[in-house]
Structure formats: C-alpha cells, structure tokens
Design an enzyme around this catalytic site. Sequence first.
Site, short mmCIF file in Angstrom:
data_model
loop_
_atom_site.label_atom_id
_atom_site.label_comp_id
_atom_site.label_asym_id
_atom_site.label_seq_id
_atom_site.Cartn_x
_atom_site.Cartn_y
_atom_site.Cartn_z
N LEU A 33 60.78 41.82 55.17
CA LEU A 33 61.44 43.11 54.95
C LEU A 33 62.92 42.97 55.18
CD1 LEU A 33 59.40 45.81 56.94
CD2 LEU A 33 59.84 45.76 54.48
N ASP A 49 57.11 44.56 51.70
CA ASP A 49 56.47 45.18 52.86
C ASP A 49 55.00 44.78 52.83
OD1 ASP A 49 55.20 46.79 54.70
OD2 ASP A 49 56.34 48.58 54.20
N LEU A 50 54.54 44.15 53.89
CA LEU A 50 53.15 43.67 53.91
C LEU A 50 52.15 44.81 53.73
CD1 LEU A 50 53.65 41.16 56.84
CD2 LEU A 50 52.97 40.54 54.50
N SER A 73 55.79 41.49 66.11
CA SER A 73 55.55 40.30 66.92
C SER A 73 55.54 40.58 68.43
CB SER A 73 56.61 39.24 66.60
OG SER A 73 57.89 39.72 66.95
N HIS A 111 48.33 36.64 72.96
CA HIS A 111 48.05 38.00 73.44
C HIS A 111 46.68 38.52 72.99
CE1 HIS A 111 51.79 38.05 75.49
NE2 HIS A 111 52.36 37.56 74.40
N TYR A 134 49.35 45.12 70.17
CA TYR A 134 49.80 43.96 69.39
C TYR A 134 48.74 42.86 69.43
CZ TYR A 134 52.18 39.48 68.81
OH TYR A 134 52.51 38.18 68.44
N SER A 163 54.18 30.35 73.19
CA SER A 163 55.57 30.81 73.14
C SER A 163 56.35 29.77 72.37
CB SER A 163 56.14 30.93 74.56
OG SER A 163 55.30 31.71 75.38
N CYS A 164 56.69 30.07 71.12
CA CYS A 164 57.35 29.08 70.26
C CYS A 164 58.82 29.44 70.11
CB CYS A 164 56.64 29.02 68.91
SG CYS A 164 57.12 27.57 67.94
N ARG A 172 56.49 31.12 83.17
CA ARG A 172 55.21 31.22 82.46
C ARG A 172 55.18 30.30 81.23
NH1 ARG A 172 54.75 34.40 78.05
NH2 ARG A 172 52.64 34.54 77.22
P1 NAI Z 1 59.86 37.90 64.53
O1 NAI Z 1 59.67 39.31 64.96
O2 NAI Z 1 61.17 37.24 64.80
O3 NAI Z 1 59.56 37.77 62.97
C1 NAI Z 1 58.59 38.56 62.32
C2 NAI Z 1 59.16 38.94 60.96
O4 NAI Z 1 58.20 39.78 60.30
C3 NAI Z 1 60.46 39.74 61.05
O5 NAI Z 1 61.50 39.08 60.34
C4 NAI Z 1 60.13 41.09 60.46
O6 NAI Z 1 61.17 41.64 59.67
C5 NAI Z 1 58.91 40.78 59.59
N1 NAI Z 1 58.10 41.97 59.38
C6 NAI Z 1 57.76 42.92 60.29
N2 NAI Z 1 57.07 43.90 59.71
C7 NAI Z 1 56.95 43.58 58.40
C8 NAI Z 1 56.35 44.20 57.28
N3 NAI Z 1 55.73 45.38 57.38
N4 NAI Z 1 56.44 43.58 56.08
C9 NAI Z 1 57.09 42.40 55.96
N5 NAI Z 1 57.68 41.75 56.99
C10 NAI Z 1 57.62 42.34 58.20
O7 NAI Z 1 58.68 37.06 65.21
P2 NAI Z 1 58.56 35.49 65.41
O8 NAI Z 1 58.81 35.17 66.82
O9 NAI Z 1 59.29 34.78 64.37
O10 NAI Z 1 56.99 35.30 65.18
C11 NAI Z 1 56.47 35.02 63.90
C12 NAI Z 1 54.96 35.26 63.94
O11 NAI Z 1 54.36 34.46 64.93
C13 NAI Z 1 54.58 36.71 64.27
O12 NAI Z 1 53.44 37.06 63.50
C14 NAI Z 1 54.22 36.66 65.73
O13 NAI Z 1 53.27 37.66 66.07
C15 NAI Z 1 53.64 35.27 65.84
N6 NAI Z 1 53.78 34.72 67.19
C16 NAI Z 1 55.01 34.28 67.60
C17 NAI Z 1 55.17 33.73 68.86
C18 NAI Z 1 56.45 33.16 69.32
O14 NAI Z 1 56.50 32.64 70.43
N7 NAI Z 1 57.54 33.19 68.53
C19 NAI Z 1 54.03 33.68 69.80
C20 NAI Z 1 52.79 34.18 69.25
C21 NAI Z 1 52.69 34.67 67.99
C1 15L Z 2 54.08 36.50 71.22
O1 15L Z 2 53.03 36.78 70.64
C2 15L Z 2 55.38 37.02 70.73
O2 15L Z 2 55.41 37.07 69.31
C3 15L Z 2 56.57 36.21 71.22
O3 15L Z 2 57.74 36.97 71.00
C4 15L Z 2 56.43 35.88 72.70
O4 15L Z 2 56.47 37.06 73.44
C5 15L Z 2 55.12 35.15 72.94
O5 15L Z 2 54.02 35.88 72.41
C6 15L Z 2 54.84 34.90 74.43
O6 15L Z 2 53.78 35.32 74.90
O7 15L Z 2 55.65 34.26 75.05
#
Ligand code: NAI
Ligand code: 15L
Length: 263
Positions: A33, A49-50, A73, A111, A134, A163-164, A172
């Site tokens: 988005l 938009d998903l 996220s 989570h 979430y 946590s990436c 943690r």
């Molecule tokens: P982020 O929040 O930075 O990126 C998610 C992206 O999805 C954003 O750019 C946002 O604009 C987009 N988005 C949100 N709603 C939308 C919609 N309705 N339609 C289209 N796009 C939409 O999150 P991050 O950290 O990059 O994480 C990526 C994925 O990995 C997420 O699904 C998150 O739940 C999952 N994840 C990430 C972790 C981490 O440590 N970074 C840990 C666990 C899961």
């Molecule tokens: C997640 O699922 C989130 O997307 C990320 O932002 C962090 O909070 C991560 O988990 C975490 O548990 O560290």
Amino acid sequence: MKRLLITGAAGGLGRGMRRRLADRAEILRLSDLANLGDAAPHEEIMPCDLGDAAAVHRLVEGCDAILHLGGISVEDRFAPILNANILGVYNLFEAARAHGRPRIIFASSNHTIGYYRQDQRLDVTMPLRPDGLYGLSKCFGEGMARLYHDKFGQETALVRIGSCFEAPRNHRMLSSWMSYDDFVSLIDCCLRAPLLGCPIIWGVSDNDSTWWDNSAAAYLGWRPKDNAERFRAELDRTQPRPAPDSAAALYQGGPFAADGIHT
Ligand code: NAI
Ligand code: 15L
C-alpha cells in the site's frame, strides 16, 4: 524462476528482501500500500490493498512463487487486522488457487505462541497460544495454508518469524532474533525444496538461547549461521534488563502478552 512476488515490499523486511533476492527471479514483482519508489529494470511495481480481491488476483497472476510479507505487523485494532491479515490472506490463497498454486512463503509470527513462557522449549506440535489479535490473525493464516494444502495441494512454508531485524534490539531478542542473511537462506531452501508441503518453521537464527526446536523442518536442509549471542555484551551495556516479573522477561511474545485489546 520467471516471476517472484513480494508483498509488503515497502516494509522493513520487504526492503531488506527486495535487495537481497534481486537475482532469484527474472522479475521481482513488488507490492504494498505504501510507496515503493521507482522500479529497477528487473522489477515490476504493483500497488495493491490486500483486502481488494480483484486486485490481489491481478497481483498473483503470472507469479511462480510468493513471499508474503504484507499486512499489519504489530498489535492493532481489529478492523485493519481483519482487512489485511484475514481477508487479505484469504484473497491471496484464493488467487493462488486460481493461478496455478505458486509456492507461498508466509510470514507467520512468534505471536501465534506468545503466551508460552520463556523457560519452555517448543516444537511445532504445541498448541497455538496467540498473545493478541495480531497473533490470532497469524493463526488464521497458518490455518488457511493448512486447509489449502490439504484440500488443493497448495504448498506453503509457515515461517514463524521471531524478531527479524539488523540486530537484536533487547534481551528477549537474544532468543528470538533471526538475521536477514538467515532469512534469505531459509527462503532459498523453501523455494528449492523438491517437495515443500506445508511445514511450520521457526524463523530464528542459531541462537544459543533459542526456545524453538526446528527438527520437524530438518528435511529442508536449512542451516542458519548467525547467533544473537555476539550481541549480548552490547545489549547488557546499552539496554536495561527487563524486570523479572514483566511480560518482556516472562513470555515468549514479550510485551505483546501484556498489551490489552485495541478497540
Ligand atoms: P512492516 O510493518 O514493516 O511491513 C508490512 C508492510 O505491509 C508495510 O509496508 C505495510 O504498508 C504493508 N501493508 C499493511 N497493510 C496492508 C494492506 N492492507 N495491503 C497491502 N499492504 C499492506 O513489517 P515487517 O517487519 O517488514 O514484517 C513483514 C512481515 O513479517 C509481516 O507480515 C509481519 O507480521 C511478519 N513478521 C515480522 C517480524 C519481524 O521481526 N520483522 C516478526 C514476525 C513476523
Ligand atoms: C512480530 O511479529 C512483529 O512483526 C515484529 O515487529 C516484532 O515485534 C517481532 O514480532 C517480535 O516479536 O520481536
């Protein structure tokens, strides 16, 4: 492969993977988005938009594999979670079913099990214990993938990412951290596996203090190389230790477990 779709490509992980996976396909199709900037010669940009089924069908058509990072996220109100993580995931799997079942790598989350305590070691057979709306939406995503695997043969890797980030941000994450390089090598294993199926994989580096047992996914041959332990001294120096009775110290999901429900 001809075309790899990355959803959520404008997000933190998406930006990291956009660069690192540039040579994994002739074309990277990038969607979000949010603004994705200009397309490089090997890229296609398709904002979407998903929650919009027709747009998601157009997005998935012609793709050989999907890295699904898009969505909410962190903990939030139910309405945006419903649109992006529940309706959006349904739309994605339906589009995949209609367009040749490209392999999906689904960004699930720790989570989904965040209410387990940090002194417990989990394998993938343990019941789900989401720590918020979430996490619950990620449980839905895992269930969606399982249903479409059993019913239609859709192959999906359910990566329960810890946590990436570039580096662990608190104590943690010494247990939950996965490096970007390890995520890339996991994606490669999932894309190359002759038979993927629908495994749950803990998305975590080879951390000394891990909580998660990845032996059920050993057939993928993934060998994470990084270890959060090398950041411990720096975290001890720069970050306050969480109080022993705080959610950050007690639960695998950390502070998410203490969060209320957003209304
Ligand atoms: P982020 O929040 O930075 O990126 C998610 C992206 O999805 C954003 O750019 C946002 O604009 C987009 N988005 C949100 N709603 C939308 C919609 N309705 N339609 C289209 N796009 C939409 O999150 P991050 O950290 O990059 O994480 C990526 C994925 O990995 C997420 O699904 C998150 O739940 C999952 N994840 C990430 C972790 C981490 O440590 N970074 C840990 C666990 C899961
Ligand atoms: C997640 O699922 C989130 O997307 C990320 O932002 C962090 O909070 C991560 O988990 C975490 O548990 O560290």
